[in-house]
Design a protein around this motif. Structure first.
Motif, PDB file in Angstrom:
ATOM      1  N   THR A   3       0.879  -1.155   0.000  1.00  0.00           N
ATOM      2  CA  THR A   3       0.000   0.000   0.000  1.00  0.00           C
ATOM      3  C   THR A   3       0.922   1.210   0.000  1.00  0.00           C
ATOM      4  O   THR A   3       1.781   1.336   0.887  1.00  0.00           O
ATOM      5  CB  THR A   3      -0.904   0.002   1.247  1.00  0.00           C
ATOM      6  N   THR A   5       1.480   5.533  -0.785  1.00  0.00           N
ATOM      7  CA  THR A   5       1.030   6.887  -1.057  1.00  0.00           C
ATOM      8  C   THR A   5       2.269   7.733  -1.289  1.00  0.00           C
ATOM      9  O   THR A   5       3.220   7.675  -0.500  1.00  0.00           O
ATOM     10  CB  THR A   5       0.228   7.474   0.126  1.00  0.00           C
ATOM     11  N   ALA A  32      -0.049  13.403  -6.512  1.00  0.00           N
ATOM     12  CA  ALA A  32      -0.050  12.256  -5.603  1.00  0.00           C
ATOM     13  C   ALA A  32      -0.162  10.966  -6.395  1.00  0.00           C
ATOM     14  O   ALA A  32      -0.637  10.960  -7.542  1.00  0.00           O
ATOM     15  CB  ALA A  32      -1.211  12.346  -4.620  1.00  0.00           C
ATOM     16  N   GLN A  34      -1.496   6.960  -5.473  1.00  0.00           N
ATOM     17  CA  GLN A  34      -2.127   6.094  -4.488  1.00  0.00           C
ATOM     18  C   GLN A  34      -2.119   4.675  -5.039  1.00  0.00           C
ATOM     19  O   GLN A  34      -2.472   4.468  -6.208  1.00  0.00           O
ATOM     20  CB  GLN A  34      -3.587   6.512  -4.232  1.00  0.00           C
ATOM     21  N   ARG A  36      -3.127   0.537  -3.710  1.00  0.00           N
ATOM     22  CA  ARG A  36      -3.572  -0.395  -2.674  1.00  0.00           C
ATOM     23  C   ARG A  36      -3.869  -1.728  -3.340  1.00  0.00           C
ATOM     24  O   ARG A  36      -4.584  -1.775  -4.342  1.00  0.00           O
ATOM     25  CB  ARG A  36      -4.824   0.109  -1.975  1.00  0.00           C
ATOM     26  N   GLY A  40      -4.513   1.352  -8.345  1.00  0.00           N
ATOM     27  CA  GLY A  40      -4.300   2.677  -7.787  1.00  0.00           C
ATOM     28  C   GLY A  40      -4.568   3.739  -8.819  1.00  0.00           C
ATOM     29  O   GLY A  40      -5.198   3.499  -9.848  1.00  0.00           O
ATOM     30  N   THR A  42      -2.919   7.931 -10.199  1.00  0.00           N
ATOM     31  CA  THR A  42      -2.071   9.108 -10.031  1.00  0.00           C
ATOM     32  C   THR A  42      -2.968  10.334 -10.130  1.00  0.00           C
ATOM     33  O   THR A  42      -3.965  10.344 -10.855  1.00  0.00           O
ATOM     34  CB  THR A  42      -0.976   9.183 -11.113  1.00  0.00           C
TER      35      THR A  42
END
Length: 174
Positions: A3, A5, A32, A34, A36, A40, A42
């Motif tokens: 996971t 970030t 950012a 992300q 998971r 995910g 961007t």
């Protein structure tokens, strides 16, 4: 998979819940990232978010995980070096406190025998009575304990390793 970030403006990478702030390179405009489980996205400052799939992991996410691991390892090694550098001074400080406490206890015991738990008042009265009855003996007892204290303190100071400090046995003749 992890996971993850990534927030480049904050110099932040979070991997599996552990956040690290440090300088790293990221594409211009990346607000950012992300990730998971197996998907995910961007987030871009000048454009729409873009989804990430398992096929994107190696190119888009794994480099940040590698940066995070490298920084985490660097910090752990630095912490270990700092702990090792502090180990000997900390051991000496603790042993010196033990030596001084032992000195106080030995002197109190010598002045108040046979009291098991002498108070400061017991010590003062014992010293006064000892001085009246045998001033030379009082001086001898005090100098004997002080000499042992100084011998122990010198051994602690001379110790070059934590094990050598631990090997200094604090004992006084009482």
């Amino acid at each position: 998979m992890h996971t993850v970030t990534v927030v480049p403006a904050d110099k932040l990478i979070i991997c599996d819940g552990v956040a690290l702030f440090f300088d790293f390179q990221a594409p211009d405009g990346l607000h950012a990232l992300q990730w998971r489980d197996d998907a995910g996205h961007t987030e871009w400052t000048g454009g729409p978010n873009r989804p990430l799939t398992v096929e994107d992991y190696d190119e888009q996410v794994a480099p940040y995980v590698a940066l995070w691991r490298k920084e985490k390892t660097r910090r752990e090694e630095m912490a270990a070096e700092e702990a090792a550098a502090r180990a000997l001074p900390d051991a000496k400080e603790a042993k010196i406190a033990e030596v001084l406490s032992g000195y106080d206890a030995a002197l109190a015991a010598s002045l108040t025998m046979p009291a098991a738990m002498p108070t400061s008042q017991d010590v003062a009265v014992g010293a006064a009575l000892f001085a009246v009855e045998d001033a030379e003996g009082l001086t001898y007892v005090q100098s004997r304990h002080a000499a042992r204290r100084d011998e122990l303190l010198a051994a602690v100071e001379a110790a070059g390793t934590v094990d050598a400090v631990r090997a200094v046995v604090v004992s006084y003749d009482v």
